[in-house]
Design an enzyme around this catalytic site. Structure first.
Site, PDB file in Angstrom:
ATOM      1  N   ASP A 133     -24.273  14.496   9.030  1.00  0.00           N
ATOM      2  CA  ASP A 133     -24.427  13.179   8.393  1.00  0.00           C
ATOM      3  C   ASP A 133     -24.107  12.121   9.439  1.00  0.00           C
ATOM      4  OD1 ASP A 133     -24.273  10.912   6.402  1.00  0.00           O
ATOM      5  OD2 ASP A 133     -24.433  12.559   4.983  1.00  0.00           O
ATOM      6  N   HIS A 138     -36.065  11.593  -0.953  1.00  0.00           N
ATOM      7  CA  HIS A 138     -36.431  10.598  -1.974  1.00  0.00           C
ATOM      8  C   HIS A 138     -35.925   9.198  -1.596  1.00  0.00           C
ATOM      9  CE1 HIS A 138     -32.683  10.421  -4.853  1.00  0.00           C
ATOM     10  NE2 HIS A 138     -32.324  10.420  -3.597  1.00  0.00           N
TER      11      HIS A 138
HETATM   12  C1  LIG Z   1     -28.138  10.359  -1.464  1.00  0.00           C
HETATM   13  S1  LIG Z   1     -27.009  10.898  -0.272  1.00  0.00           S
HETATM   14  C2  LIG Z   1     -27.111  12.666  -0.457  1.00  0.00           C
HETATM   15  C3  LIG Z   1     -25.936  13.361   0.112  1.00  0.00           C
HETATM   16  C4  LIG Z   1     -25.912  14.877  -0.078  1.00  0.00           C
HETATM   17  N1  LIG Z   1     -27.088  15.522   0.474  1.00  0.00           N
HETATM   18  C5  LIG Z   1     -25.720  15.230  -1.539  1.00  0.00           C
HETATM   19  O1  LIG Z   1     -26.681  15.688  -2.174  1.00  0.00           O
HETATM   20  O2  LIG Z   1     -24.593  15.066  -2.041  1.00  0.00           O
HETATM   21  C6  LIG Z   1     -27.876  10.612   1.249  1.00  0.00           C
HETATM   22  C7  LIG Z   1     -27.074  10.969   2.495  1.00  0.00           C
HETATM   23  O3  LIG Z   1     -27.885  10.735   3.655  1.00  0.00           O
HETATM   24  C8  LIG Z   1     -27.027  10.260   4.674  1.00  0.00           C
HETATM   25  N2  LIG Z   1     -27.832   9.574   5.697  1.00  0.00           N
HETATM   26  C9  LIG Z   1     -28.488   8.393   5.596  1.00  0.00           C
HETATM   27  N3  LIG Z   1     -29.125   8.091   6.744  1.00  0.00           N
HETATM   28  C10 LIG Z   1     -28.892   9.122   7.587  1.00  0.00           C
HETATM   29  C11 LIG Z   1     -29.306   9.412   8.924  1.00  0.00           C
HETATM   30  N4  LIG Z   1     -30.104   8.575   9.599  1.00  0.00           N
HETATM   31  N5  LIG Z   1     -28.897  10.565   9.480  1.00  0.00           N
HETATM   32  C12 LIG Z   1     -28.094  11.426   8.801  1.00  0.00           C
HETATM   33  N6  LIG Z   1     -27.663  11.208   7.519  1.00  0.00           N
HETATM   34  C13 LIG Z   1     -28.057  10.070   6.933  1.00  0.00           C
HETATM   35  C14 LIG Z   1     -26.096   9.332   3.928  1.00  0.00           C
HETATM   36  O4  LIG Z   1     -24.936   9.046   4.678  1.00  0.00           O
HETATM   37  C15 LIG Z   1     -25.827  10.143   2.661  1.00  0.00           C
HETATM   38  O5  LIG Z   1     -24.723  10.999   2.811  1.00  0.00           O
END
Ligand SMILES: C[S@@+](CC[C@H](N)C(=O)[O-])C[C@H]1O[C@@H](n2cnc3c(N)ncnc32)[C@H](O)[C@@H]1O
Length: 395
Positions: A241, A286
């Protein structure tokens, strides 16, 4: 015999299903459903089918008994501001200002939360109409089960961002907000349809070998990796992340600590963990329009080995009319939220297939599994090495 009207039919569904719930609770020696502050935060899984039947029936009855014009007026005037008081409860830590088993006056709450008393009263009385807090005597506020969810251990969140910045960049600028977002993800997953059992039990994870390498891309604090490592001793999981999210992750439980690691990685950059068996995305794609979702998938390409699976755990929007309007609205509501938040979308089966195909023809859609009761589908693509692509495509 006269035929039942639609509203009477619906009331029969409600009557029958509520009786079933009562029978179950009484047979199990459980207390009746309630918003009392010490009541269970969610009903037992066994009553979920009855719960769905009741909610679907109530939804239709609610519309029918209002009639079209009042229904639309109520929809526009009541719904758009329903979250305002919830936001304020979080922002001013109002839930923490009232003892869990005690009471506080509006004046005391206002003083503890640095609010004007009149604002505290108005915000809380709005929230009370949603059963968030109650007023046992005039001017005195007590917790309910829903209000207690706003205490620091289980918090909601409000996301938002300046124009032009992905919302996660905006959230990540503020450490506290990043933590709140990760907590919100954990809280949100208490929703029955998001129970991890669907993923753990209804997909045949290949776990018999000595070592199964699982990469949890955008995995937040790693709840899925932790659950998989606990269930399958061969699983070695890497949770990736943004740095500010990884920094805040707690150490995994000692029994699996050697098999769950955390890594800061931007999923738009080439995937650094090569030859994994699984690259897993839950609620990632999404959040992004096709342009960016394609970049995320393509960033995996340099790391892929033949036979590796990409598992996407997301909504798969059903065609219109398959679900009741009540349930379809839920999925389409998420789609609207994605559009509003990030110009992103929830995808249907055809859109998922096209996304993989466009990202790279070596991603082969294997299946879309939709476990009964689960809100999320398990969408599986397999990476097929170049020289086998032709063979597979002609087969
Ligand atoms: C909706 S959350 C889902 C988190 C996890 N997969 C779950 O289902 O609990 C989206 C995640 O994507 C991460 N994220 C957003 N942009 C990112 C990037 N460029 N690289 C890595 N992670 C990222 C956010 O920090 C967040 O933890």
């Amino acid at each position: 015999m006269s035929q039942l009207s639609r509203i009477s039919e619906l009331s029969v569904v409600i009557q029958t299903s509520t009786s079933k719930i009562d029978e179950y609770l009484s047979a199990e020696g459980l207390p009746p459903l309630s918003f009392d502050v010490h009541s269970a935060s969610k009903p037992p899984d066994a009553i979920l089918p009855f719960q769905t039947a009741i909610l679907e029936a109530i939804d239709e009855l609610h519309a029918l008994v209002q009639g079209p014009v009042p229904f639309i007026i109520n929809l526009t005037s009541r719904n758009h501001n329903s979250l305002i008081s919830l936001h304020a409860i979080y922002r001013f830590s109002i839930a923490s200002s009232i003892p869990i088993d005690g009471e506080a006056t509006f004046a005391q709450i206002a003083e503890r939360c640095n609010l004007a008393e009149d604002d505290a009263r108005r915000l809380l009385r709005h929230a009370m109409t949603f059963r968030i807090f109650r007023e046992p005597r005039e001017g005195v506020v007590a917790q309910t089960a829903a209000a207690a969810m706003g205490r620091p251990d289980v918090r909601g969140y409000v996301a938002g961002g300046d124009e032009g910045h992905p919302v996660y960049v905006e959230i990540g600028k503020d450490e506290q907000r990043a933590q709140r977002f990760a907590d919100a993800m954990t809280f949100f997953h208490q929703r029955p349809g998001l129970n991890m059992k669907y993923l753990l039990e209804e997909y045949e994870w290949v776990s018999g070998r000595d070592r199964t390498l699982f990469v949890d891309v955008g995995g937040s604090h790693g709840p899925v990796s932790i659950a998989l490592a606990e269930k399958f001793p061969s699983f070695h999981c890497i949770v990736q992340d943004l740095p500010e999210v990884i920094e805040k992750a707690n150490a995994p439980p000692p029994a699996i600590a050697s098999r769950v690691g955390y890594m800061a990685h931007d999923f738009f950059e080439p995937q650094p963990v090569c030859n994994a068996d699984y690259y897993y995305f839950r609620w990632i794609l999404h959040n992004w329009s096709d342009k960016y979702a394609l970049r995320i998938l393509r960033s995996l390409v340099p790391a892929m080995k033949h036979g590796a699976r990409v598992i996407v755990n997301e909504f798969c929007v059903p065609p219109p009319g398959v679900l009741s309007l009540y349930r379809e609205r839920d999925v389409r509501g998420y789609d609207m939220a994605m559009k509003e938040l990030q110009n992103a979308k929830e995808r249907d089966a055809g859109e998922w297939a096209r996304l993989f195909e466009t990202a790279d023809r070596r991603f082969f859609m294997k299946e879309i599994r939709e476990p009964a009761g689960s809100d999320l589908a398990i969408i599986v693509a397999e990476w097929v090495a170049k020289d086998e692509v032709e063979e597979k495509q002609t087969a």
